[in-house]
Design a protein around this motif. Sequence first.
Motif, PDB file in Angstrom:
ATOM      1  N   GLU A   1       2.252  18.963  16.362  1.00  0.00           N
ATOM      2  CA  GLU A   1       2.670  17.647  15.889  1.00  0.00           C
ATOM      3  C   GLU A   1       3.207  17.746  14.470  1.00  0.00           C
ATOM      4  OE1 GLU A   1      -1.319  16.606  18.138  1.00  0.00           O
ATOM      5  OE2 GLU A   1      -0.629  18.175  16.774  1.00  0.00           O
ATOM      6  N   SER A   2       4.086  16.823  14.137  1.00  0.00           N
ATOM      7  CA  SER A   2       4.596  16.703  12.774  1.00  0.00           C
ATOM      8  C   SER A   2       5.041  15.272  12.544  1.00  0.00           C
ATOM      9  CB  SER A   2       5.758  17.671  12.542  1.00  0.00           C
ATOM     10  OG  SER A   2       6.826  17.392  13.417  1.00  0.00           O
ATOM     11  N   GLY A   3       5.260  14.937  11.274  1.00  0.00           N
ATOM     12  CA  GLY A   3       5.799  13.624  10.951  1.00  0.00           C
ATOM     13  C   GLY A   3       4.806  12.656  10.351  1.00  0.00           C
ATOM     14  N   GLY A   4       3.547  13.038  10.277  1.00  0.00           N
ATOM     15  CA  GLY A   4       2.569  12.144   9.676  1.00  0.00           C
ATOM     16  C   GLY A   4       2.748  12.051   8.175  1.00  0.00           C
ATOM     17  N   GLY A   5       2.024  11.111   7.571  1.00  0.00           N
ATOM     18  CA  GLY A   5       2.111  10.957   6.132  1.00  0.00           C
ATOM     19  C   GLY A   5       1.596   9.618   5.689  1.00  0.00           C
ATOM     20  N   LEU A   6       1.889   9.299   4.443  1.00  0.00           N
ATOM     21  CA  LEU A   6       1.472   8.040   3.836  1.00  0.00           C
ATOM     22  C   LEU A   6       2.654   7.087   3.807  1.00  0.00           C
ATOM     23  CD1 LEU A   6      -0.515   6.289   2.154  1.00  0.00           C
ATOM     24  CD2 LEU A   6       0.339   7.496   0.127  1.00  0.00           C
ATOM     25  N   VAL A   7       2.440   5.877   4.300  1.00  0.00           N
ATOM     26  CA  VAL A   7       3.501   4.877   4.300  1.00  0.00           C
ATOM     27  C   VAL A   7       2.888   3.514   3.974  1.00  0.00           C
ATOM     28  CG1 VAL A   7       3.318   4.401   6.773  1.00  0.00           C
ATOM     29  CG2 VAL A   7       5.496   4.030   5.600  1.00  0.00           C
ATOM     30  N   GLN A   8       3.687   2.663   3.370  1.00  0.00           N
ATOM     31  CA  GLN A   8       3.217   1.324   3.017  1.00  0.00           C
ATOM     32  C   GLN A   8       3.180   0.419   4.246  1.00  0.00           C
ATOM     33  OE1 GLN A   8       5.701  -0.110  -0.165  1.00  0.00           O
ATOM     34  NE2 GLN A   8       4.544   1.006  -1.713  1.00  0.00           N
ATOM     35  N   PRO A   9       2.333  -0.587   4.208  1.00  0.00           N
ATOM     36  CA  PRO A   9       2.330  -1.559   5.319  1.00  0.00           C
ATOM     37  C   PRO A   9       3.724  -2.130   5.563  1.00  0.00           C
ATOM     38  CG  PRO A   9       0.443  -1.915   3.903  1.00  0.00           C
ATOM     39  CD  PRO A   9       1.294  -0.882   3.218  1.00  0.00           C
ATOM     40  N   GLY A  10       4.055  -2.250   6.833  1.00  0.00           N
ATOM     41  CA  GLY A  10       5.381  -2.718   7.210  1.00  0.00           C
ATOM     42  C   GLY A  10       6.392  -1.613   7.396  1.00  0.00           C
TER      43      GLY A  10
ATOM     44  N   ASN B   1       0.616  -1.100  10.062  1.00  0.00           N
ATOM     45  CA  ASN B   1      -0.384  -1.819   9.270  1.00  0.00           C
ATOM     46  C   ASN B   1      -1.590  -0.910   9.053  1.00  0.00           C
ATOM     47  OD1 ASN B   1      -2.351  -2.286  11.527  1.00  0.00           O
ATOM     48  ND2 ASN B   1      -0.623  -3.448  12.365  1.00  0.00           N
ATOM     49  N   PRO B   2      -2.465  -1.264   8.130  1.00  0.00           N
ATOM     50  CA  PRO B   2      -3.600  -0.378   7.804  1.00  0.00           C
ATOM     51  C   PRO B   2      -4.452  -0.004   9.016  1.00  0.00           C
ATOM     52  CG  PRO B   2      -3.342  -2.028   6.098  1.00  0.00           C
ATOM     53  CD  PRO B   2      -2.386  -2.404   7.193  1.00  0.00           C
ATOM     54  N   GLU B   3      -4.493  -0.872  10.036  1.00  0.00           N
ATOM     55  CA  GLU B   3      -5.286  -0.572  11.232  1.00  0.00           C
ATOM     56  C   GLU B   3      -4.692   0.585  12.050  1.00  0.00           C
ATOM     57  OE1 GLU B   3      -6.468  -3.925   9.392  1.00  0.00           O
ATOM     58  OE2 GLU B   3      -4.470  -3.818  10.325  1.00  0.00           O
ATOM     59  N   ASP B   4      -3.478   0.972  11.738  1.00  0.00           N
ATOM     60  CA  ASP B   4      -2.850   2.113  12.416  1.00  0.00           C
ATOM     61  C   ASP B   4      -3.232   3.447  11.767  1.00  0.00           C
ATOM     62  OD1 ASP B   4       0.020   0.031  12.684  1.00  0.00           O
ATOM     63  OD2 ASP B   4      -1.346   0.547  14.316  1.00  0.00           O
ATOM     64  N   THR B   5      -3.955   3.393  10.671  1.00  0.00           N
ATOM     65  CA  THR B   5      -4.386   4.619  10.006  1.00  0.00           C
ATOM     66  C   THR B   5      -5.305   5.421  10.912  1.00  0.00           C
ATOM     67  OG1 THR B   5      -4.194   3.690   7.785  1.00  0.00           O
ATOM     68  CG2 THR B   5      -5.704   5.539   8.061  1.00  0.00           C
ATOM     69  N   ALA B   6      -4.947   6.676  11.144  1.00  0.00           N
ATOM     70  CA  ALA B   6      -5.716   7.529  12.060  1.00  0.00           C
ATOM     71  C   ALA B   6      -5.097   8.921  12.077  1.00  0.00           C
ATOM     72  CB  ALA B   6      -5.701   6.947  13.471  1.00  0.00           C
ATOM     73  N   VAL B   7      -5.804   9.830  12.697  1.00  0.00           N
ATOM     74  CA  VAL B   7      -5.202  11.108  13.071  1.00  0.00           C
ATOM     75  C   VAL B   7      -4.590  10.916  14.450  1.00  0.00           C
ATOM     76  CG1 VAL B   7      -5.587  13.543  13.556  1.00  0.00           C
ATOM     77  CG2 VAL B   7      -6.866  12.419  11.717  1.00  0.00           C
TER      78      VAL B   7
ATOM     79  N   GLY C   1      -3.242  17.567  15.742  1.00  0.00           N
ATOM     80  CA  GLY C   1      -3.298  16.263  15.099  1.00  0.00           C
ATOM     81  C   GLY C   1      -2.494  16.203  13.815  1.00  0.00           C
ATOM     82  N   THR C   2      -2.028  15.001  13.517  1.00  0.00           N
ATOM     83  CA  THR C   2      -1.318  14.744  12.270  1.00  0.00           C
ATOM     84  C   THR C   2      -1.817  13.416  11.701  1.00  0.00           C
ATOM     85  OG1 THR C   2       0.885  14.600  11.233  1.00  0.00           O
ATOM     86  CG2 THR C   2       0.666  13.617  13.415  1.00  0.00           C
ATOM     87  N   LEU C   3      -2.086  13.404  10.414  1.00  0.00           N
ATOM     88  CA  LEU C   3      -2.694  12.240   9.778  1.00  0.00           C
ATOM     89  C   LEU C   3      -1.640  11.215   9.388  1.00  0.00           C
ATOM     90  CD1 LEU C   3      -5.183  10.813   8.564  1.00  0.00           C
ATOM     91  CD2 LEU C   3      -4.767  12.123   6.467  1.00  0.00           C
ATOM     92  N   VAL C   4      -1.891   9.989   9.785  1.00  0.00           N
ATOM     93  CA  VAL C   4      -1.054   8.856   9.402  1.00  0.00           C
ATOM     94  C   VAL C   4      -1.911   7.898   8.583  1.00  0.00           C
ATOM     95  CG1 VAL C   4       0.219   6.854  10.249  1.00  0.00           C
ATOM     96  CG2 VAL C   4       0.462   9.071  11.397  1.00  0.00           C
ATOM     97  N   THR C   5      -1.462   7.602   7.377  1.00  0.00           N
ATOM     98  CA  THR C   5      -2.200   6.707   6.491  1.00  0.00           C
ATOM     99  C   THR C   5      -1.291   5.563   6.083  1.00  0.00           C
ATOM    100  OG1 THR C   5      -3.493   8.561   5.635  1.00  0.00           O
ATOM    101  CG2 THR C   5      -3.524   6.513   4.370  1.00  0.00           C
ATOM    102  N   ILE C   6      -1.758   4.361   6.335  1.00  0.00           N
ATOM    103  CA  ILE C   6      -1.005   3.159   5.962  1.00  0.00           C
ATOM    104  C   ILE C   6      -1.747   2.481   4.817  1.00  0.00           C
ATOM    105  CG2 ILE C   6       0.123   1.072   6.790  1.00  0.00           C
ATOM    106  CD1 ILE C   6       0.802   3.697   8.320  1.00  0.00           C
ATOM    107  N   SER C   7      -1.109   2.481   3.670  1.00  0.00           N
ATOM    108  CA  SER C   7      -1.766   1.936   2.490  1.00  0.00           C
ATOM    109  C   SER C   7      -0.735   1.577   1.442  1.00  0.00           C
ATOM    110  CB  SER C   7      -2.752   2.960   1.910  1.00  0.00           C
ATOM    111  OG  SER C   7      -3.330   2.488   0.711  1.00  0.00           O
ATOM    112  N   SER C   8      -1.050   0.544   0.691  1.00  0.00           N
ATOM    113  CA  SER C   8      -0.175   0.163  -0.421  1.00  0.00           C
ATOM    114  C   SER C   8      -0.659   0.787  -1.717  1.00  0.00           C
ATOM    115  CB  SER C   8      -0.112  -1.363  -0.542  1.00  0.00           C
ATOM    116  OG  SER C   8      -1.412  -1.891  -0.654  1.00  0.00           O
TER     117      SER C   8
END
Length: 117
Positions: free
Chosen positions: A6-15, A86-92, A110-117
Amino acid sequence: QVQLVESGGGLVQPGGSLRLSCAASRSAFRFNAMGWYRQAPGKERELVAAITSGGTTNYADSVKDRFTISRDNAKKTVYLQMNSLNPEDTAVYYCRRGTEGGYLEVWGQGTLVTISS
């Protein structure tokens, strides 16, 4: 033994949006059902989206109309386009080869996806 990367995970802002990719190492990919799962901290792993070898898709209710699963058999890759995060999508997020056609289940790392401002 097939491997899924897997690839493409990361930190992104809500929306925001992200696109995850899962590349398979074997040519039998086109015969495989594939799925994306996720596991948030303290929660069980859950199905996000799946696609059969014939292209039929299904989604968890929580991601319908926001996420899209697709596959490119020539590239042996399955994608998960995630919009309106949205933040509820934060997960591996994990990629899985399903057992359609008698194949053995295989998971990616697994790839970590973090949704946070």
